[in-house]
Design a protein around this motif. Structure first.
Motif, PDB file in Angstrom:
ATOM      1  N   ALA A  10       1.191  -1.551   0.422  1.00 50.62           N
ATOM      2  CA  ALA A  10       0.339  -0.253   0.125  1.00 50.62           C
ATOM      3  C   ALA A  10       1.009   0.866   0.359  1.00 50.62           C
ATOM      4  N   LEU A  11       1.840   1.143  -0.147  1.00 49.92           N
ATOM      5  CA  LEU A  11       3.454   2.321   0.424  1.00 49.92           C
ATOM      6  C   LEU A  11       2.582   2.718  -1.040  1.00 49.92           C
ATOM      7  N   PRO A  12       2.723   2.980  -2.296  1.00 48.26           N
ATOM      8  CA  PRO A  12       2.778   3.901  -2.911  1.00 48.26           C
ATOM      9  C   PRO A  12       1.291   4.954  -2.686  1.00 48.26           C
ATOM     10  N   LEU A  13      -0.206   4.060  -2.231  1.00 48.70           N
ATOM     11  CA  LEU A  13      -1.384   4.498  -1.810  1.00 48.70           C
ATOM     12  C   LEU A  13      -1.347   5.675  -0.833  1.00 48.70           C
ATOM     13  N   VAL A  14      -0.343   5.644  -0.183  1.00 40.63           N
ATOM     14  CA  VAL A  14       0.269   6.336   1.029  1.00 40.63           C
ATOM     15  C   VAL A  14       0.835   7.636   0.870  1.00 40.63           C
ATOM     16  N   ILE A  15       1.641   7.038   0.322  1.00 46.28           N
ATOM     17  CA  ILE A  15       3.293   8.360  -0.401  1.00 46.28           C
ATOM     18  C   ILE A  15       1.951   9.192  -1.251  1.00 46.28           C
ATOM     19  N   SER A  16       1.173   8.712  -1.614  1.00 40.62           N
ATOM     20  CA  SER A  16      -0.371   9.701  -3.194  1.00 40.62           C
ATOM     21  C   SER A  16      -1.247  10.209  -2.273  1.00 40.62           C
ATOM     22  N   GLY A  17      -1.013   9.971  -0.576  1.00 42.40           N
ATOM     23  CA  GLY A  17      -1.619  11.101   0.422  1.00 42.40           C
ATOM     24  C   GLY A  17      -3.266  10.006   0.772  1.00 42.40           C
ATOM     25  N   MET A  18      -3.048   9.036   0.554  1.00 40.79           N
ATOM     26  CA  MET A  18      -4.587   8.231   1.136  1.00 40.79           C
ATOM     27  C   MET A  18      -4.102   7.625   2.410  1.00 40.79           C
ATOM     28  N   SER A  19      -4.960   7.679   3.069  1.00 39.08           N
ATOM     29  CA  SER A  19      -4.849   7.470   5.061  1.00 39.08           C
ATOM     30  C   SER A  19      -4.061   6.103   4.960  1.00 39.08           C
ATOM     31  N   LYS A  20      -3.880   6.128   5.918  1.00 38.09           N
ATOM     32  CA  LYS A  20      -3.472   4.388   6.355  1.00 38.09           C
ATOM     33  C   LYS A  20      -4.057   3.734   5.800  1.00 38.09           C
ATOM     34  N   LYS A  21      -5.518   3.407   6.208  1.00 33.51           N
ATOM     35  CA  LYS A  21      -6.561   2.552   6.662  1.00 33.51           C
ATOM     36  C   LYS A  21      -6.829   2.569   5.619  1.00 33.51           C
ATOM     37  N   GLU A  22      -7.546   3.509   4.714  1.00 36.41           N
ATOM     38  CA  GLU A  22      -7.911   2.922   3.429  1.00 36.41           C
ATOM     39  C   GLU A  22      -7.400   3.060   2.614  1.00 36.41           C
ATOM     40  N   ALA A  23      -6.230   3.161   2.617  1.00 38.68           N
ATOM     41  CA  ALA A  23      -5.117   2.051   2.063  1.00 38.68           C
ATOM     42  C   ALA A  23      -5.241   0.735   1.961  1.00 38.68           C
ATOM     43  N   ARG A  24      -4.975   0.556   3.460  1.00 37.79           N
ATOM     44  CA  ARG A  24      -4.402  -1.305   3.705  1.00 37.79           C
ATOM     45  C   ARG A  24      -5.540  -2.075   3.188  1.00 37.79           C
ATOM     46  N   ASP A  25      -6.899  -0.954   3.225  1.00 39.13           N
ATOM     47  CA  ASP A  25      -8.701  -1.480   2.166  1.00 39.13           C
ATOM     48  C   ASP A  25      -8.066  -1.962   1.273  1.00 39.13           C
ATOM     49  N   LYS A  26      -7.473  -1.374   0.532  1.00 43.57           N
ATOM     50  CA  LYS A  26      -7.673  -0.776  -0.959  1.00 43.57           C
ATOM     51  C   LYS A  26      -6.998  -2.115  -1.648  1.00 43.57           C
ATOM     52  N   ALA A  27      -5.709  -1.935  -0.810  1.00 43.71           N
ATOM     53  CA  ALA A  27      -4.373  -3.202  -1.348  1.00 43.71           C
ATOM     54  C   ALA A  27      -5.047  -4.265  -1.106  1.00 43.71           C
TER      55      ALA A  27
END
Lengths: 263, 270
Positions: free
Chosen positions: B120-137
């Motif tokens: 999920a790192l690229p999602l977090v880098i692009s500004g997504m919240s950690k939880k959201e990024a984890r869910d998506k990944a």
């Protein structure tokens, strides 16, 4: 795999047993040397007498230890903060590194005993000069540890994050800082032992409380059994402090202690 | 098929040494193009330029505007690209990073992050919240064959699994074009064969336009649509060969005469 595992276990077991045997042997020889009066008792008290002295003065020792520990921990916390900030700045700005690094190394060539009297002159006999001395001795290993940690990061990892358009802060937070944790804890362990020693040295040279003060008092009254008791006590405190740091490290870096995948 | 990425007349030298000279390269949407060349020929330099990490001495890298990253965070990977906008312009991304997903040679997983946070790192880098990024990944873990590894640390995974995580992370960068630099070179032969098979399957599903580097001819023939030969000093693209075979290509193809014919032609080109 199971054989390797049991070998490891065996090795760990031996790691504890062997030094224990050596330690006990040294104590026994020491005790025998005293019992048979090979060494005059006023020069070298027997281990049994040292233990007795420790038990008799237990309350007093604890009281002094509290002061020493407060100084050491407070100084270390400040040293960590200062070390962290300067390492981060040195890593981020080349010019800061060029200016600060040689100065840092230079300060390390000054023996703490030499500056302690000055610190007492400046900050009087309270806790302040001790804390300052602890900051001075613990700052260096932490700053250098962190700086080396920041610099040892794989360039490709930084490339990878740049390709994701990460900011400098994001690169620091996600890659550099976590990668430097190992070096940071190594530095912290060195700083911990330095900081106890630093606090004790500062107390020798003037103060009202602390294990260093206790040391100078028992020395003046020639109670060498108490002298030995406090020496062992100081090293025990350093060991405990290092063990606590190791514990924190295990909590902070669980991935370092996981057994690798067997392929 | 329409062009999605164009590299025009890219040249680069390090000091006096010319590494790349007049490289012209295009990538169609959904296409898998392989750059084949001996080690040290400058393939990685070319990728660093295409990804925007390095500036070429001359030449330009153009990306189709509607595929540049900001507008197109792919919410639905099965969605077909909009083919109406054939006429739209290209964006000059020379020396600008963040528009193209780049997977470097090593898997480069962060040892201190659990697998899901690595992906999920690229999602977090692009500004997504950690939880959201984890869910998506997490929603891609099954498709990438990573179920059950979410909470593990990278050291607990085998080489093949680590590569999958790196691939998922690359995919989650969310760009339409991915550059893969020898993605399978660190794997042993057996693991590699199984990862190839799996990779071709996933590629079918996620339809990522991919440029990838290899020095393994078999690998190139097995998975690419087109192979570009990078050769010389300074290096240029000397030959191109289209592998006109249905995909996924299985073990039968590897043992067929056609495969050997391709291989023979490529060997002559190298």
């Amino acid at each position: 795999m199971s054989k390797k595992y049991s070998d490891n276990k065996n090795k760990k077991y031996m790691d504890i047993v062997v030094p224990c045997i050596v330690l006990v042997a040294v104590l026994v020889i020491w005790q025998l040397a005293c019992t048979f009066s090979l060494v005059p008792s006023y020069m070298l008290p027997s281990p049994v007498r040292v233990v007795k002295a420790f038990i008799n003065d237990f309350d007093l020792l604890m009281q002094h230890a509290k002061t020493t520990l407060t100084e050491a921990v407070l100084g270390m916390v400040l040293g960590v903060l200062l070390g962290f900030v300067s390492a981060a700045l040195m890593d981020a700005f080349k010019v800061v590194r060029q200016g600060l690094y040689p100065l840092l190394v230079l300060t390390q060539t000054i023996p703490p005993v030499a500056i302690a009297p000055l610190l007492i002159l400046w900050f009087s006999y309270g806790i302040a000069p001790k804390v300052v001395l602890v900051v001075l001795v613990s700052y260096f290993p932490i700053a250098i540890g962190l700086l080396e940690g920041f610099e040892s990061v794989d360039c490709d990892l930084i490339f990878l994050l740049k390709s994701m358009n990460a900011s400098r802060w994001q690169i620091f937070w996600h890659v550099k800082f976590p990668s430097a944790l190992g070096e940071f804890f190594s530095g912290l362990k060195i700083a911990a032992s330095y900081s106890i020693v630093g606090a004790v040295i500062a107390e020798w040279l003037g103060g009202f409380n602390g294990l260093g003060v206790y040391m100078t008092r028992v020395k003046k009254s020639m109670s060498y059994d108490k002298m030995f008791a406090v020496i062992f006590f100081v090293s025990a405190i350093s060991l405990i402090l290092m063990a606590v740091i190791k514990l924190i490290q295990k909590k902070a870096m669980p991935y370092k202690y996981i057994r690798k995948q067997d392929e | 098929m329409q062009k999605i990425l164009c590299a025009n007349n890219i040249s680069k030298s390090y000091g006096d040494k010319e590494v790349l000279k007049d490289i012209n390269l295009t990538l169609d949407e959904g296409e898998l193009v392989c750059l084949l060349g001996v080690s040290g020929v400058g393939k990685t330099t070319l990728f660093n330029i295409l990804s925007g990490l390095m500036k070429p001495d001359s030449g330009e890298v153009l990306l189709k505007k509607s595929y540049s990253n900001d507008e197109r965070r792919k919410e639905d990977i099965d969605k077909e690209y909009d083919t109406e906008s054939f006429e739209d312009d290209f964006l000059d991304i020379t020396g600008v990073s963040g528009h193209i997903s780049y997977m470097l040679q090593k898997d480069l997983l962060l040892p201190h992050k659990i697998v899901i946070d690595n992906a999920a790192l690229p999602l977090v880098i692009s500004g997504m919240s950690k939880k959201e990024a984890r869910d998506k990944a997490a929603s891609y873990f099954e498709r990438f064959g990573l179920s059950g590894t979410e909470k593990k640390y990278p050291v607990q995974l085998s080489g093949g699994m680590r590569q999958r995580v790196a691939l998922l992370r690359t995919y989650l960068c969310g760009n339409s074009v991915a550059l893969l630099d020898e993605p399978f070179s660190a794997l042993d032969t057996l693991t590699r064969a199984s990862v190839h098979e799996w990779y071709l399957k996933v590629m079918e599903e996620i339809k990522l336009s991919t440029l990838f580097i290899t020095h393994d001819i078999d690998e190139a023939i097995l998975i690419s649509d087109r192979i570009c030969i990078l050769k010389g000093q300074p290096a240029g693209i000397t030959d191109e060969i289209v592998i006109d075979e249905p995909k996924p290509r299985g073990q039968d193809f590897v043992l067929s005469d056609k495969f050997l014919e391709y291989k023979r032609r490529i060997k002559l080109m190298l």
